[in-house]
Design a protein around this motif. Structure first.
Motif, short mmCIF file in Angstrom:
data_model
loop_
_atom_site.label_atom_id
_atom_site.label_comp_id
_atom_site.label_asym_id
_atom_site.label_seq_id
_atom_site.Cartn_x
_atom_site.Cartn_y
_atom_site.Cartn_z
N THR A 1 0.81 -1.22 0.00
CA THR A 1 0.00 0.00 0.00
C THR A 1 0.84 1.27 0.00
N GLU B 1 -3.22 7.98 7.73
CA GLU B 1 -3.61 6.58 7.61
C GLU B 1 -4.83 6.29 8.46
N ALA C 1 -7.87 7.60 6.73
CA ALA C 1 -8.21 6.72 5.62
C ALA C 1 -8.85 5.43 6.13
N TRP C 2 -8.31 4.89 7.23
CA TRP C 2 -8.84 3.67 7.84
C TRP C 2 -10.27 3.90 8.31
N ASP C 3 -10.50 4.99 9.04
CA ASP C 3 -11.83 5.30 9.55
C ASP C 3 -12.82 5.49 8.40
N THR C 4 -12.38 6.15 7.34
CA THR C 4 -13.24 6.36 6.17
C THR C 4 -13.61 5.03 5.54
N GLU C 5 -12.63 4.14 5.41
CA GLU C 5 -12.90 2.83 4.82
C GLU C 5 -13.85 2.01 5.69
N VAL C 6 -13.66 2.05 7.00
CA VAL C 6 -14.55 1.32 7.91
C VAL C 6 -15.98 1.87 7.80
N ASP D 1 -17.30 3.39 5.26
CA ASP D 1 -17.81 2.98 3.94
C ASP D 1 -18.27 1.52 3.98
N LEU D 2 -17.49 0.67 4.61
CA LEU D 2 -17.86 -0.75 4.69
C LEU D 2 -19.13 -0.94 5.53
N ARG E 1 -22.01 -0.05 3.36
CA ARG E 1 -22.27 -1.11 2.39
C ARG E 1 -22.94 -2.31 3.03
#
Length: 141
Positions: free
Chosen positions: A44, A65, A68-73, A75-76, A79
């Motif tokens: 990455t 980071e 970005a991690w919090d944003t991805e979590v 988003d998941l 979903r």
């Protein structure tokens, strides 16, 4: 003056490029920088700063980071909720509301009302059948 993180990343990349092929197959590259280590994720490109704490290496994400991690979590999670709703719609049932799939008090009372109506109607039919057959139902009072 150069940012120490950028300098450490450049150093890690330079050393990583000169490493033997077997080391390049590894996901992380770890380089000592004084009393800390800089860890490069080869997949990455993420860089973490690590320290030796109580005999174990503890790495912390940078603020970027972490964001970005919090944003991805988040988003998941969105979903997963959308998929759960879609599945509930396909199955014709209400989506889970975070209460372990249990019905609300309103849904429970509505269902209980249906059951009560069913039982009263069923008992009425049973009494009518007994009358038709010449039997009288026992007095249960």
């Amino acid at each position: 003056m150069m940012n120490p993180r950028i300098a450490a990343a450049g150093l890690a990349l330079a050393i990583g490029a000169a490493a033997p092929a077997s080391a390049q197959e590894m996901r992380f590259d770890l380089q000592r920088d004084g009393d800390r280590y800089v860890r490069l994720d080869r997949q990455t490109g993420a860089i973490s700063v690590c320290r030796d704490e109580e005999g174990g290496l503890v790495c912390r994400m940078s603020a970027d980071e972490r964001q970005a991690w919090d944003t991805e979590v988040a988003d998941l999670r969105t979903r997963v909720e959308a998929l759960e709703k879609r599945l509930a719609d396909l199955e014709g049932r209400p989506a889970a509301t975070g209460n372990d799939g249990l019905p609300s008090d309103e849904e429970f009372e509505k269902t209980l009302g249906f059951m009560e109506k069913f039982m009263r109607r069923f008992m009425g039919i049973a009494k009518d059948l007994e009358k038709e057959n010449g039997r009288t139902p026992p007095d249960r009072t």
